[in-house]
Design a protein around this motif. Structure first.
Motif, PDB file in Angstrom:
ATOM      1  N   HIS A  89       7.520  -8.547   5.797  1.00  0.00           N
ATOM      2  CA  HIS A  89       7.195  -7.205   4.994  1.00  0.00           C
ATOM      3  C   HIS A  89       6.463  -6.274   5.093  1.00  0.00           C
ATOM      4  O   HIS A  89       7.170  -5.377   3.987  1.00  0.00           O
ATOM      5  CB  HIS A  89       6.753  -8.266   3.362  1.00  0.00           C
ATOM      6  CG  HIS A  89       7.733  -9.583   3.001  1.00  0.00           C
ATOM      7  ND1 HIS A  89       6.720 -11.000   3.106  1.00  0.00           N
ATOM      8  CD2 HIS A  89       8.457  -9.716   2.447  1.00  0.00           C
ATOM      9  CE1 HIS A  89       8.325 -11.711   3.399  1.00  0.00           C
ATOM     10  NE2 HIS A  89       9.034 -10.892   2.104  1.00  0.00           N
ATOM     11  N   LEU A  90       5.502  -6.381   5.676  1.00  0.00           N
ATOM     12  CA  LEU A  90       4.621  -5.595   6.055  1.00  0.00           C
ATOM     13  C   LEU A  90       5.164  -4.018   6.847  1.00  0.00           C
ATOM     14  O   LEU A  90       4.967  -3.072   6.486  1.00  0.00           O
ATOM     15  CB  LEU A  90       3.187  -5.368   6.585  1.00  0.00           C
ATOM     16  CG  LEU A  90       2.578  -6.736   5.824  1.00  0.00           C
ATOM     17  CD1 LEU A  90       1.419  -7.662   6.681  1.00  0.00           C
ATOM     18  CD2 LEU A  90       1.373  -5.986   4.310  1.00  0.00           C
ATOM     19  N   LEU A  91       6.399  -4.431   7.266  1.00  0.00           N
ATOM     20  CA  LEU A  91       6.823  -3.752   8.755  1.00  0.00           C
ATOM     21  C   LEU A  91       7.761  -2.329   7.901  1.00  0.00           C
ATOM     22  O   LEU A  91       8.251  -1.617   8.360  1.00  0.00           O
ATOM     23  CB  LEU A  91       7.856  -4.595   9.691  1.00  0.00           C
ATOM     24  CG  LEU A  91       6.808  -5.127  10.708  1.00  0.00           C
ATOM     25  CD1 LEU A  91       6.933  -5.568  11.803  1.00  0.00           C
ATOM     26  CD2 LEU A  91       5.769  -4.062  11.336  1.00  0.00           C
ATOM     27  N   VAL A  92       8.766  -3.849   7.158  1.00  0.00           N
ATOM     28  CA  VAL A  92       9.602  -2.826   5.759  1.00  0.00           C
ATOM     29  C   VAL A  92       8.707  -1.963   4.689  1.00  0.00           C
ATOM     30  O   VAL A  92       8.908  -0.830   5.165  1.00  0.00           O
ATOM     31  CB  VAL A  92      10.440  -3.919   5.257  1.00  0.00           C
ATOM     32  CG1 VAL A  92      10.914  -3.262   4.133  1.00  0.00           C
ATOM     33  CG2 VAL A  92      11.208  -4.296   5.442  1.00  0.00           C
ATOM     34  N   TRP A  93       8.060  -2.285   3.980  1.00  0.00           N
ATOM     35  CA  TRP A  93       6.647  -1.367   3.864  1.00  0.00           C
ATOM     36  C   TRP A  93       6.280   0.046   4.408  1.00  0.00           C
ATOM     37  O   TRP A  93       6.345   1.292   4.487  1.00  0.00           O
ATOM     38  CB  TRP A  93       5.202  -2.727   3.528  1.00  0.00           C
ATOM     39  CG  TRP A  93       4.238  -0.952   2.698  1.00  0.00           C
ATOM     40  CD1 TRP A  93       4.349  -0.179   2.287  1.00  0.00           C
ATOM     41  CD2 TRP A  93       3.206  -1.753   1.794  1.00  0.00           C
ATOM     42  NE1 TRP A  93       3.625   0.317   1.544  1.00  0.00           N
ATOM     43  CE2 TRP A  93       2.681  -0.677   1.125  1.00  0.00           C
ATOM     44  CE3 TRP A  93       2.538  -2.882   1.756  1.00  0.00           C
ATOM     45  CZ2 TRP A  93       1.569  -0.853   0.467  1.00  0.00           C
ATOM     46  CZ3 TRP A  93       1.012  -3.261   1.309  1.00  0.00           C
ATOM     47  CH2 TRP A  93       0.692  -1.897   0.593  1.00  0.00           C
ATOM     48  N   GLN A  94       6.379  -0.404   6.119  1.00  0.00           N
ATOM     49  CA  GLN A  94       5.331   0.645   6.646  1.00  0.00           C
ATOM     50  C   GLN A  94       6.840   1.144   7.158  1.00  0.00           C
ATOM     51  O   GLN A  94       6.626   3.159   6.901  1.00  0.00           O
ATOM     52  CB  GLN A  94       5.112   0.148   7.962  1.00  0.00           C
ATOM     53  CG  GLN A  94       4.452   1.068   8.905  1.00  0.00           C
ATOM     54  CD  GLN A  94       3.236   0.971  10.415  1.00  0.00           C
ATOM     55  OE1 GLN A  94       4.267  -0.377  10.401  1.00  0.00           O
ATOM     56  NE2 GLN A  94       2.694   1.515  10.556  1.00  0.00           N
TER      57      GLN A  94
END
Length: 183
Positions: A19-24
């Motif tokens: 999820h964090l990678l998609v956000w970034q």
């Protein structure tokens, strides 16, 4: 999404590394789609916006990679308002308790949703969850001296003001320090 916290009005979802990678890499709109949420562009002051993006890049992503089994201690938890199925902010911890049994809590709330007790409710849920860990003895926090709303969130959650200091940022920031001890 396996693990989350529920309160009367909120769902708190700890973001996993993916999820964090998609956000970034793709932005919050794609993260919201991934989590099946309604789109809500957060309105944050520049300081909180920058702090959030730094945490994403320099803390949440590397720490969730390093601690995949305990990622919920090292990530942003989306604050979801059940009534509108949208994220209205984030809250998180600074990691598992250290050798002295301390960790830190922090949060940011979309300006459009402030003054409704949402941050207080989210902080209460995450604080209660964190203190279930027997190793946690003290939860710390910092609030800008001019952010009375954030200070009220901590007061309502039984945090005690412990001091004041200057954060050595590009533009130095005066903050109050806070603690809540295990009872």
């Amino acid at each position: 999404m396996s693990f989350k916290l529920q309160t009367p009005r909120l769902t708190l979802i700890p973001l996993q590394q993916q999820h964090l990678l998609v956000w970034q890499n793709s932005g919050r709109k794609d993260l919201e789609k991934m989590l099946d949420l309604q789109h809500n562009p957060w309105e944050l002051e520049l300081f909180y916006e920058q702090e959030t993006l730094l945490a994403l890049r320099d803390f949440w992503i590397p720490q969730t990679a390093k601690f995949p089994l305990d990622y919920y201690w090292y990530t942003n938890w989306e604050i979801i308002l059940k009534s509108s199925s949208c994220s209205v902010g984030g809250i998180g911890l600074a990691g598992l308790p250290d050798d002295e049994g301390t960790s830190e809590i922090g949060y940011a709330l979309d300006q459009k949703f402030r003054g409704q007790g949402i941050a207080t409710e989210a902080a209460q849920a995450l604080t209660e969850w964190a203190f279930q860990d027997a190793g946690l003895q003290v939860l710390r926090a910092e609030t800008p001296v001019d952010n009375a709303g954030s200070q009220r969130v901590l007061e309502k959650n039984k945090f005690q003001k412990t001091g004041e200091k200057t954060l050595p940022l590009e533009i130095p920031l005066q903050v109050f320090t806070w603690e809540r001890r295990r009872y």
